[in-house]
Design a protein around this motif. Structure first.
Motif, PDB file in Angstrom:
ATOM      1  N   THR A   1       0.854  -1.252   0.022  1.00 48.19           N
ATOM      2  CA  THR A   1       0.049   0.070  -0.073  1.00 48.19           C
ATOM      3  C   THR A   1       0.876   1.246   0.101  1.00 48.19           C
ATOM      4  O   THR A   1       1.907   1.081   0.575  1.00 48.19           O
ATOM      5  CB  THR A   1      -0.980   0.104   1.363  1.00 48.19           C
ATOM      6  OG1 THR A   1      -0.150   0.011   2.120  1.00 48.19           O
ATOM      7  CG2 THR A   1      -2.021  -0.978   1.207  1.00 48.19           C
ATOM      8  N   PRO A   2       0.381   2.315  -0.473  1.00 44.44           N
ATOM      9  CA  PRO A   2       1.183   3.422  -0.427  1.00 44.44           C
ATOM     10  C   PRO A   2       1.818   4.084   0.755  1.00 44.44           C
ATOM     11  O   PRO A   2       3.095   4.578   0.578  1.00 44.44           O
ATOM     12  CB  PRO A   2      -0.004   4.566  -0.914  1.00 44.44           C
ATOM     13  CG  PRO A   2      -0.821   3.981  -1.836  1.00 44.44           C
ATOM     14  CD  PRO A   2      -1.021   2.473  -1.131  1.00 44.44           C
ATOM     15  N   GLN A   3       1.142   3.851   1.752  1.00 37.76           N
ATOM     16  CA  GLN A   3       1.727   4.254   3.121  1.00 37.76           C
ATOM     17  C   GLN A   3       2.097   2.914   3.759  1.00 37.76           C
ATOM     18  O   GLN A   3       2.554   2.859   4.806  1.00 37.76           O
ATOM     19  CB  GLN A   3       0.985   4.853   3.951  1.00 37.76           C
ATOM     20  CG  GLN A   3       0.163   6.072   3.169  1.00 37.76           C
ATOM     21  CD  GLN A   3       1.232   7.223   2.885  1.00 37.76           C
ATOM     22  OE1 GLN A   3       2.386   7.361   3.410  1.00 37.76           O
ATOM     23  NE2 GLN A   3       1.203   7.711   1.857  1.00 37.76           N
TER      24      GLN A   3
ATOM     25  N   ASN B   1       3.291   3.590  -6.040  1.00 34.65           N
ATOM     26  CA  ASN B   1       1.904   3.231  -5.704  1.00 34.65           C
ATOM     27  C   ASN B   1       1.797   1.882  -6.559  1.00 34.65           C
ATOM     28  O   ASN B   1       1.082   1.812  -7.476  1.00 34.65           O
ATOM     29  CB  ASN B   1       0.799   4.018  -6.171  1.00 34.65           C
ATOM     30  CG  ASN B   1      -0.387   3.863  -5.618  1.00 34.65           C
ATOM     31  OD1 ASN B   1      -0.681   2.771  -5.086  1.00 34.65           O
ATOM     32  ND2 ASN B   1      -1.520   4.407  -5.959  1.00 34.65           N
TER      33      ASN B   1
ATOM     34  N   LEU C   1       0.321  -1.174  -6.555  1.00 36.07           N
ATOM     35  CA  LEU C   1      -0.805  -1.646  -7.057  1.00 36.07           C
ATOM     36  C   LEU C   1      -1.687  -0.793  -7.584  1.00 36.07           C
ATOM     37  O   LEU C   1      -2.823  -1.272  -8.120  1.00 36.07           O
ATOM     38  CB  LEU C   1      -1.285  -2.632  -6.032  1.00 36.07           C
ATOM     39  CG  LEU C   1      -0.620  -3.632  -5.356  1.00 36.07           C
ATOM     40  CD1 LEU C   1      -1.468  -4.414  -4.327  1.00 36.07           C
ATOM     41  CD2 LEU C   1      -0.414  -4.557  -6.438  1.00 36.07           C
ATOM     42  N   GLY C   2      -1.625   0.629  -7.440  1.00 34.39           N
ATOM     43  CA  GLY C   2      -2.654   1.730  -7.751  1.00 34.39           C
ATOM     44  C   GLY C   2      -2.099   2.478  -8.911  1.00 34.39           C
ATOM     45  O   GLY C   2      -2.871   3.240  -9.523  1.00 34.39           O
TER      46      GLY C   2
ATOM     47  N   THR D   1      -5.718  -7.025  -7.054  1.00 34.63           N
ATOM     48  CA  THR D   1      -6.160  -5.803  -7.625  1.00 34.63           C
ATOM     49  C   THR D   1      -7.394  -5.867  -8.026  1.00 34.63           C
ATOM     50  O   THR D   1      -8.005  -4.859  -8.573  1.00 34.63           O
ATOM     51  CB  THR D   1      -5.141  -5.671  -8.742  1.00 34.63           C
ATOM     52  OG1 THR D   1      -5.276  -6.997  -9.781  1.00 34.63           O
ATOM     53  CG2 THR D   1      -3.715  -5.491  -8.369  1.00 34.63           C
TER      54      THR D   1
END
Lengths: 313, 445
Positions: free
Chosen positions: A148-150, A168, A170-171, A256
């Motif tokens: 995750t981003p964080q 990011n 997976l985003g 995803t």
């Protein structure tokens, strides 16, 4: 007009059995009789559903009992005209090629590195093989958290001053597919390693010793002796990897859902969505049939190609 | 809209079987052995009776419905003598399994269906396909409000029982709002101001998780469309079905997505939302990393679980979409139960619905889940979590989710999936609306 009627009969069907006892199983028939229960079970559980599945690929079956209509090749035409399906086909091929090549190389490298007399080799082999023992969905959830981003990975990267590497994972649609591929390779490289380790143990040590006596370096022995003799193991490893990566579903769906957008959708994922989300079971079955043909074709080509490199020991 | 049922139908023939045979070996190789329903939530079993005076009724419920009905199970059995055999699963799993169960004859006597035509197992789709029992003659059918009736009826026949209603709300963290001295926003401009204040404080204004199925994207669309489109024009669905307008032609739809992207462009959503799970977004709100989030009120109990102080940490409001506070409408959604047309114990299933329709039981169910009553029977909700939005309900300022009368579930599915591309600026709003129009044009399966 008359017709000649052949009345000749086969002695085999009218005469006594070789054993002379009519109705008794011949020795040659025993294996077939033993196989019969398993075949009946196989036919019920696999053959019949498979056949009916192939039939439904040519219908608009919606999963409900009533009103299924024959649509000819329309489902197959849609697969190759639908943007999402074409994207999924492309993703499946990218995954298959990249996972097969990289996983084979990583597995081979791990096997060569751990086919030694290191004291810790068994521990290391276990560590590398362990991810392959876990269910893919568990691995997917674990990595979803890490990526995750964080999440932990980016936190570590930022902590090391490598902010430019934090992504990011997976985003970002340009990264997500490669991230999933990386996770799949991470999980399954240990399995390829085990196949190669088994192959390495089957290579006579005399061959390498002779080569060494002739002055061959480690690299020369690996390239000219070991690797050619690992072709059977390579065939097994690459075939298994190719088939599983072409069918890839679990990790993609759990990590995803096929997104962002359509960036990570595979044929298996849209097959699932078309059937269970959209209720288009006929179309979904057509996708399954196409996927099967692709798996079959790729596997045959791969086996044929690898057979050319096989060597006699 | 009438479903397509008049075309000649195909029965698999020997030729088709032979054709299929060509691929069976390959299919076997790929492990695609057809579709096997391994869900155990099937039929009612041999012990099922045949009347309200006894037997067993099998029920296939969502996990939320199971929670709501739990306090009523024993009273129902004591009252009717009918046993309940309940299987509960998450709604997405249920939607994926129910069609197969109906097809294979293993569906339960009573089960959850989606409203309108919003999925392939919605009341409209299954009702028009003959899969559901006609419940028009039930006493409770007269207590369905008009908005809900549009989603439960097909051609004047009632096929679904509204066990409760959910609403889409904006939940906010009270401690964060208190710390910053913020008031709950009542207009779009106020919402942007609050978002800016939260952003200036170093927080995420609205936690937003779009990974996986991007299901939270639809909530913003339904909230914005409710006030901007369906409030001024309640006949919009009829006009779209008549082909008089479309997603592309109706300017309001462009405004909906423009406002959604405005929140993104101003940096009010969670950074990297496409890689953030909805659970993570909820945790961000609970821990004060974020100030607000959108969710259904039935999702509040899950939100409370993430906070040490539980329900006391949050409040809710109807998310504004325009600058007239009185024009804000709150999207609500009926949660339906329907009876299998091939139920083993249809009388028992009907008896269950009659029991659930009693005002006291409607109240019990709604309070157990902090949701709105499904039937207009004078039931009072006394759950404090709902107090901020009950005035809107009482004033009739509610609107259905926009997708319920779209002709099939693929319109929404396209909106969710291509919506991720819109969020990532890979397609434009016009592209997305054109894709939704294309799915809309396919009609009801």
């Amino acid at each position: 007009m008359t017709s000649a009627v052949t009345t000749a009969t086969s002695p085999r069907t009218t005469g006594p059995t070789p054993s002379g006892r009519k109705g008794r199983l011949t020795p040659g028939g025993v294996p077939y009789a033993l196989l019969l229960p398993a075949f009946v079970l196989y036919a019920m559980v696999v053959l019949y559903p498979t056949l009916s599945g192939a039939v439904y690929a040519f219908t608009d079956w919606t999963g409900r009992a009533d009103g299924t209509k024959f649509v000819g090749w329309a489902n197959f035409a849609e697969i190759f005209s639908d943007v999402a399906a074409r994207s999924a086909l492309r993703n499946s091929l990218v995954i298959a090629v990249s996972v097969t090549v990289v996983q084979t190389l990583v597995g081979l490298a791990l096997a060569l590195a751990l086919h030694t007399s290191l004291v810790t080799r068994n521990v290391l082999r276990t560590l590398f093989f362990a991810p392959a023992l876990l269910p893919p969905v568990i691995i997917a959830f674990l990595w979803t958290f890490i990526l995750t981003p964080q999440g932990p990975l980016n936190t570590v990267l930022r902590g090391l001053g490598l902010d430019f590497l934090a992504q990011n994972w997976l985003g970002d649609s340009s990264l997500a597919l490669w991230t999933v591929i990386g996770v799949v390779i991470w999980q399954s490289a240990g399995l390829t390693m085990v196949i190669y380790l088994a192959g390495l143990q089957g290579i006579p040590t005399e061959l390498n010793e002779s080569a060494a006596l002739d002055g061959a370096s480690w690299w020369q022995r690996t390239r000219l002796v070991t690797v050619p003799l690992l072709i059977p193991a390579t065939t097994v490893a690459m075939s298994l990897t190719l088939i599983s990566s072409l069918k890839l579903f679990d990790q993609v769906f759990a990590m995803t859902g096929g997104g962002p957008g359509y960036a990570t959708e595979t044929l298996s994922v849209i097959m699932y969505k078309e059937a269970f989300v959209s209720g288009r079971f006929g179309y979904s079955t057509a996708i399954a049939l196409v996927l099967t043909m692709i798996v079959f074709a790729f596997t045959m080509v791969q086996l044929g190609a690898l057979r050319r490199f096989d060597v006699d020991r | 809209m009438s479903p397509i049922t008049s075309e000649p139908r195909f029965t698999p023939s020997r030729r088709a079987l032979l054709l299929g045979g060509a691929g069976f070996g390959a299919l076997t190789l790929a492990g695609c052995g057809g579709f096997v329903n391994d869900d155990d939530g099937g039929g009612s079993g041999a012990e099922s009776g045949s009347g309200a005076g006894g037997g067993t009724v099998s029920a296939y419920l969502s996990t939320e419905q199971n929670t709501g009905i739990e306090p009523l199970v024993e009273p129902f059995t004591a009252d009717s003598g009918v046993e309940l055999d309940i299987t509960s699963v998450a709604v997405p799993d249920m939607n994926q399994q129910l069609a197969v169960q109906l097809s294979s004859g293993t569906a339960a006597d009573i089960f959850r269906v989606s409203p309108g035509y919003s999925s392939n197992v919605a009341a409209g789709v299954l009702g028009s396909g003959g899969d559901l029992l006609d419940l028009s003659d039930a006493a409770w059918a007269a207590s369905i409000d008009d908005g809900t009736r549009a989603l439960s009826d097909v051609d004047g026949k009632t096929f679904a029982f509204p066990v409760a209603r959910n609403s889409l709300v904006l939940a906010y963290n009270l401690a964060v709002f208190d710390e910053l001295g913020l008031e709950p926003p009542t207009t779009w401009t106020e919402l942007l101001d609050v978002c800016q204040a939260l952003t200036d404080s170093g927080r995420t204004a609205i936690s937003h998780g779009l990974s996986g199925g991007a299901i939270y994207l639809q909530f913003y669309v339904y909230i914005l469309a409710g006030t901007l489109l369906y409030g001024p024009n309640p006949d919009l669905d009829a006009q779209m079905r008549a082909g008089e307008t479309s997603f592309t032609d109706e300017p309001g739809w462009t405004e909906v997505f423009t406002k959604y992207l405005e929140l993104r462009d101003k940096g009010y959503f969670t950074e990297g939302a496409l890689g953030v799970s909805p659970d993570q977004a909820m945790q961000d709100l609970a821990t004060g990393v974020a100030g607000m989030t959108v969710l259904t009120n039935s999702g509040l109990p899950a939100l409370y679980e993430y906070s040490e102080t539980g329900a006391e940490a949050f409040s809710i409001l109807a998310m504004p979409a325009g600058d007239d506070a009185e024009a804000t409408l709150m999207p609500t959604a009926p949660d339906f139960l329907a009876v299998n047309a091939a139920a083993t114990n249809p009388d028992g299933a009907r008896a269950l619905l009659e029991f659930l329709a009693e005002p006291a039981n409607v109240e019990t169910y709604a309070n157990a889940l902090a949701v709105l009553p499904g039937l207009d029977v004078g039931a009072q909700v006394d759950n404090p979590a709902l107090e901020p939005v009950l005035p809107l309900v009482d004033a009739g300022r509610t609107v259905s989710y926009a997708n319920y009368l779209w002709p099939n579930g693929d319109v929404q599915q396209t909106m969710l999936q291509s919506g991720q591309q819109l969020y990532a600026d890979e397609i434009t709003i016009a592209d997305l609306l054109a894709q939704m129009d294309a799915e809309y044009a396919k009609g009801t399966p």
